[in-house]
Design a protein around this motif. Structure first.
Motif, PDB file in Angstrom:
ATOM      1  N   ALA A   1       0.992  -1.265  -0.097  1.00 43.96           N
ATOM      2  CA  ALA A   1       0.112   0.059   0.058  1.00 43.96           C
ATOM      3  C   ALA A   1       0.898   1.346   0.138  1.00 43.96           C
ATOM      4  CB  ALA A   1      -1.043  -0.060   1.190  1.00 43.96           C
ATOM      5  N   GLY A   2       1.910   1.174   1.079  1.00 45.03           N
ATOM      6  CA  GLY A   2       3.011   2.387   0.848  1.00 45.03           C
ATOM      7  C   GLY A   2       3.495   2.593  -0.615  1.00 45.03           C
ATOM      8  N   LEU A   3       3.923   1.668  -1.627  1.00 42.42           N
ATOM      9  CA  LEU A   3       4.262   1.825  -2.606  1.00 42.42           C
ATOM     10  C   LEU A   3       3.484   2.217  -3.558  1.00 42.42           C
ATOM     11  CD1 LEU A   3       6.652  -1.197  -3.345  1.00 42.42           C
ATOM     12  CD2 LEU A   3       7.404   1.068  -3.112  1.00 42.42           C
ATOM     13  N   ALA A   4       2.168   1.748  -3.448  1.00 41.74           N
ATOM     14  CA  ALA A   4       1.195   2.330  -4.162  1.00 41.74           C
ATOM     15  C   ALA A   4       1.032   3.849  -4.126  1.00 41.74           C
ATOM     16  CB  ALA A   4      -0.050   1.626  -3.917  1.00 41.74           C
ATOM     17  N   ALA A   5       0.983   4.299  -2.651  1.00 40.08           N
ATOM     18  CA  ALA A   5       0.709   5.664  -2.355  1.00 40.08           C
ATOM     19  C   ALA A   5       2.027   6.613  -2.956  1.00 40.08           C
ATOM     20  CB  ALA A   5       0.761   5.904  -0.947  1.00 40.08           C
ATOM     21  N   LEU A   6       3.270   5.895  -2.803  1.00 41.50           N
ATOM     22  CA  LEU A   6       4.227   6.688  -3.322  1.00 41.50           C
ATOM     23  C   LEU A   6       4.265   7.017  -4.955  1.00 41.50           C
ATOM     24  CD1 LEU A   6       6.864   7.528  -1.741  1.00 41.50           C
ATOM     25  CD2 LEU A   6       8.206   5.452  -2.709  1.00 41.50           C
ATOM     26  N   ILE A   7       3.668   5.791  -5.553  1.00 45.17           N
ATOM     27  CA  ILE A   7       3.717   5.770  -6.951  1.00 45.17           C
ATOM     28  C   ILE A   7       2.623   6.811  -7.299  1.00 45.17           C
ATOM     29  CG2 ILE A   7       2.877   4.816  -9.130  1.00 45.17           C
ATOM     30  CD1 ILE A   7       4.064   2.186  -7.980  1.00 45.17           C
ATOM     31  N   LEU A   8       1.708   6.993  -6.817  1.00 45.08           N
ATOM     32  CA  LEU A   8       0.475   7.848  -6.933  1.00 45.08           C
ATOM     33  C   LEU A   8       0.927   9.498  -6.573  1.00 45.08           C
ATOM     34  CD1 LEU A   8      -2.194   6.985  -7.858  1.00 45.08           C
ATOM     35  CD2 LEU A   8      -3.191   7.351  -5.697  1.00 45.08           C
ATOM     36  N   MET A   9       1.414   9.340  -5.588  1.00 41.66           N
ATOM     37  CA  MET A   9       2.017  10.880  -5.241  1.00 41.66           C
ATOM     38  C   MET A   9       2.893  11.255  -6.450  1.00 41.66           C
ATOM     39  SD  MET A   9       2.381  11.209  -1.256  1.00 41.66           S
ATOM     40  CE  MET A   9       3.573   9.721  -0.950  1.00 41.66           C
TER      41      MET A   9
END
Lengths: 137, 768
Positions: free
Chosen positions: B602-610
């Motif tokens: 989930a953290g990586l997904a958030a990073l990608i999104l940001m």
């Protein structure tokens, strides 16, 4: 870029990069690596050198013109299929033989490695072609 | 192994020749000529074997699952052609080395012409139809290079393209015909098909097969209405015209017709289409020949005419006609190649090929003049030359047909007379009479320029005086191969007083008469030729223009030239198609398993999104690139989490190189500014959300569907035993799917060259 740190580093890092890229190429069949990754790494070495010393110097290090490297790579990759033709097998069948070497023990040698070397050369050729042309602009 | 070695050695030498030229310089022609000479010796050594009715075959597996093999078949017909190709090839190479000496691209010339020679040998020696087709196309391709050899001249390039397009379209038809033929005859091997002629002729696909094959043969052998490319091809250097466009390549169509006549011949359709096309071609060619003033064009059109004669004879298909065709073919090769080489020598010495400005050259170039005279006499069909025997047989074959013998004989006589005139104009006229004032003072050319013509024209005389030299050894096996059973051939100069001799005498008399009045005749006839015979050229030009117009219209509509529109179209269409498939197959329903997501995922997904959001919202290019880097490296991390280290490494390297590339171009970019309107940005945002959403739905669905596991488990199980590798990704890339990789690196190479060209060419905007 006129930076003495970068230049000194480039001079010593370049052979290490290239050696490492060859290791990556060779070990690719059994462990992560291979021609594509190895080629990118080697190209990275030349790009690094280009930033430090300029296109002309990097081009001299490459020994041949980048597009020659592309052609050479395609030729090597395609040439790896010749053996299967003479062995009366379907096109691009991998041909292997096992060598007993004194230092390395049993060594499996095959045409896929030649093919991968072709990939390696094409990747270096294409990347340096693009980077050199852009950097010359 | 002999046959394939003979062909491959040609290709091998072709690629060595440019290097050889760097060391051999002026002697290269003599050096490379040793190979065809050796090949000619090899093929000669097979004569006794072939004469006794033996057929030599060789076969290598190529794509056995499709019945495609690299297989070869050598019988009397193949042998005759192979001998002509190799022996004349040797003379041409010697000649060309001198004729083109000092040309900056001479090394490349050897490459092209040797490649052609090897391909042509492949055509006449192939057993498998697909093998034959590949070599057939290679001859078209090398012909393209050779016609366009003087590539800085527009006419050369246009002529090369014309020949390539005409023979290329015919080649496609031929491929279709071959495939149908292979299906009908249940084999692609000529050796099998030759025995199933009856089944094929009675098959319902016979007519399409024949028409497609004829399209290939007629375009290659310049039959009306496809004859126009051959005279244009005279843009090629003269040795090329002599070799490709009179002695060998244009005979490939004739070879094919001869080769397939046991399979496809003997029907009414065969008879009428071949005789009609052949008769039309021979008259049109001969008629056009006498209207030319350029030496090479006279010879080119007379070649067209002879190709017509050969086609007509093959169409008649009687034993006599086939015999006539083979004798005529050999005679023609000998005198026409000689005359072309003479034309080249004359051009070389005088600087002109205009027959109206040439005369009395025999004083300056006696040896060339003798060769030219001998060849021209053979072409005129006078005894005791080989051309005489061929012409007698030709008339005889025409007289013995069942229907329309009178018409055929009349047309043949007319052709004979016109060719007689053409022979006089090309081979006699430039050497006799008064001399004209020329820019260059002519001399006898060096030995390499007269050796070929003398040998060829001399052979024409020798074979005429002693036809025993060739009749049982070369002509009989070839005729037998075409007919399908052994045929004795005994040639003689004197047949007794028969109708053919009478017709021959009338032809000579008529030819002499026409020759005397030719300038007046040309004046009378010239308005006619503009209307009738030039029309195929006009049609070709119009259709080419039309094609270009459609292409540019289509490009204007589809190719906006703006990357943003391309991306817009690609994303919209792809997403819409994916969504359509998903909905129509019911993919949007069903459970979606979102449990067991780890916190770091989930953290990586958030990073990608940001990262993605930052890259589109920022006002700085550097921030945008850095933000994209965050996205890329996070993706690499995902690869690592899911156990794909190869992919992750590649991703990281690509990301790094991308940043470097950006650094290299950033200085050239204009100041950062916003171009698009708010509406456009909203549209783009909607499309990207749509595309992204669709892909997400697709991925979610894909992970929930159980695929058939055989492929991956097959790779996993066989990676070590079959491919000696434990890294399955790499094994797939370089072994299991190596052909795909070969395609990919080729694309990569093309892309690299494309970037290079774009950056280096610096095309000027249109209108500047």
């Amino acid at each position: 870029m006129d930076s003495i740190i970068l230049r000194t580093a480039a001079r010593y890092l370049m052979p290490i990069f290239l050696l490492f890229s060859v290791i990556i190429l060779l070990r690719g069949h059994n462990a992560p690596g291979g021609g594509f990754i190895g080629g990118l790494l080697a190209a990275g070495a030349f790009v690094f050198y280009t930033i430090a010393y300029g296109v002309a110097a990097a081009g001299r290090k490459l020994l041949v013109a980048p597009y020659t490297l592309i052609a050479l790579g395609l030729l090597v990759a395609f040439g790896s299929s010749i053996l299967s033709f003479f062995n009366d097998q379907p096109f691009m069948t991998g041909e292997w033989s096992v060598l007993n070497t004194p230092w390395l023990g049993k060594l499996h040698i095959g045409t896929p490695l030649v093919f991968d070397a072709g990939v390696y050369l094409v990747v270096i050729g294409v990347t340096t072609t693009i980077v050199f042309s852009l950097a010359e602009e | 192994m002999g046959i394939i070695t003979s062909i491959l050695s040609g290709f091998a030498l072709a690629f060595i020749a440019p290097v050889l030229y760097r060391f051999g310089r002026g002697a290269t022609g003599w050096i490379v000529a040793m190979l065809p000479l050796g090949l000619a010796a090899y093929f000669s050594s097979l004569i006794p074997q072939v004469c006794s009715g033996e057929v030599i075959t060789e076969s290598f597996r190529w794509i056995p699952s499709l019945g495609i093999n690299l297989s070869f078949y050598l019988d009397g017909l193949s042998l005759l052609f192979a001998l002509l190709i190799s022996s004349i090839g040797a003379l041409i190479l010697i000649y060309a080395g001198r004729y083109l000496s000092g040309h900056p691209c001479l090394g490349r010339f050897y490459l092209y012409i040797l490649m052609f020679m090897a391909s042509m040998l492949g055509v006449v020696l192939a057993d498998n139809l697909i093998t034959l087709f590949v070599f057939w196309e290679l001859t078209s391709l090398s012909s393209y290079f050779l016609i366009g050899f003087e590539h800085d001249r527009h006419e050369s390039r246009a002529a090369a393209l014309q020949a390539l397009l005409v023979t290329g379209i015919g080649g496609l038809a031929l491929l279709a015909g071959f495939i149908l033929l292979g299906q009908t005859g249940e084999s692609l091997e000529l050796s099998n098909l030759l025995n199933s002629g009856d089944a094929i002729r009675n098959h319902q696909l016979y007519t399409p097969i024949l028409l497609l094959v004829l399209a290939g043969a007629f375009t290659k052998s310049a039959q009306v209405p496809f004859h126009f490319w051959l005279p244009s091809a005279m843009e090629a250097p003269t040795p090329v015209s002599a070799y490709l466009h009179s002695a060998t390549m244009v005979k490939a169509g004739i070879y094919l017709l001869a080769r397939l006549s046991p399979v496809l011949g003997g029907t009414d359709l065969w008879l009428y289409s071949l005789t009609t096309a052949g008769a039309a071609t021979m008259v049109v060619g001969a008629y056009m020949a006498i209207q030319q003033s350029n030496l090479k064009l006279i010879l080119a059109y007379s070649t067209v005419s002879v190709l017509g004669i050969l086609t007509m004879l093959l169409g008649l298909g009687t034993e006599l006609a086939i015999k006539a065709a083979m004798v005529f073919l050999v005679g023609h090769v000998l005198y026409k190649a000689a005359l072309f080489l003479v034309a080249g020598a004359v051009d070389h010495e005088t600087g002109t090929r205009d027959v109206n400005r040439l005369g009395g050259l025999w004083r300056a170039m006696p040896i060339t003049a003798i060769a030219a005279g001998l060849a021209a006499l053979s072409m005129s069909g006078l005894p005791p030359f080989f051309g005489f025997i061929g012409k007698e047989l030709f008339y005889e074959a025409g007289l013995t047909v069942q229907s329309a013998a009178h018409l055929l004989t009349g047309v043949s006589m007319l052709t004979g007379m016109l060719l007689f005139v053409a022979a006089g104009m090309a081979g006699i006229r430039p050497f006799i009479g008064r001399q004209y004032i020329l820019h260059k003072k002519p001399h006898e050319p060096p030995v390499s320029l007269w050796l070929g013509p003398v040998l060829l024209a001399g052979s024409g005389l020798a074979c005429g005086v002693a036809p025993g030299l060739v009749d049982t050894s070369l002509v009989a096996p070839a005729v037998s191969a075409i007919i399908g059973h052994p045929v004795p051939v005994k040639l003689a100069l004197w047949h007794g007083l028969n109708p053919a001799l009478v017709i021959g005498t009338i032809t000579v008399a008529g030819g002499l008469g026409l020759f005397a009045v030719r300038s007046r005749l040309i004046k009378v006839l010239s308005p006619l030729s503009n209307v009738v015979v030039l029309s195929p050229t006009y049609l070709y030009k119009r259709s080419l223009d039309g094609l270009m117009a459609i292409a540019s219209l289509q490009a204007r509509i589809i190719q906006s030239g703006y990357q943003r529109y391309y991306l817009l179209i690609i994303f919209t269409v792809t997403a819409a198609l994916v969504l359509y498939t998903l909905i129509s197959l019911g993919g949007l329903h069903g459970p979606v398993n979102l449990s067991n997501i780890q916190f770091y995922e989930a953290g990586l997904a958030a990073l990608i999104l940001m990262g993605a959001l930052l890259s589109i919202l920022t006002n700085s290019r550097f921030t945008a690139v850095a933000a994209l880097g965050v996205v890329g490296y996070s993706v690499a991390l995902i690869y690592i989490i899911y156990g794909a280290p190869d992919l992750a490494t590649t991703q990281i390297l690509i990301e790094t190189l991308t940043v470097i590339l950006f650094v290299l171009v950033v200085y050239h970019l204009p100041i950062f500014s916003k171009f698009s309107s708010v509406a456009a940005r909203i549209r783009d945002a909607l499309i990207s959300l749509f595309a992204g959403g669709t892909m997400t739905a697709l991925v979610l669905k894909a992970t929930n569907v159980q695929f058939h596991p055989t492929i991956s488990s097959y790779f996993a199980e066989n990676s070590v035993p079959l491919a000696h590798g434990r890294n399955i990704v790499n094994v797939i890339l370089v072994d299991f799917r190596a052909l795909d990789t070969l395609g990919e690196i080729t694309v990569l190479a093309v892309a690299g060259i494309g970037v290079y060209a774009l950056l280096k060419l610096k095309l000027k905007p249109e209108g500047v």
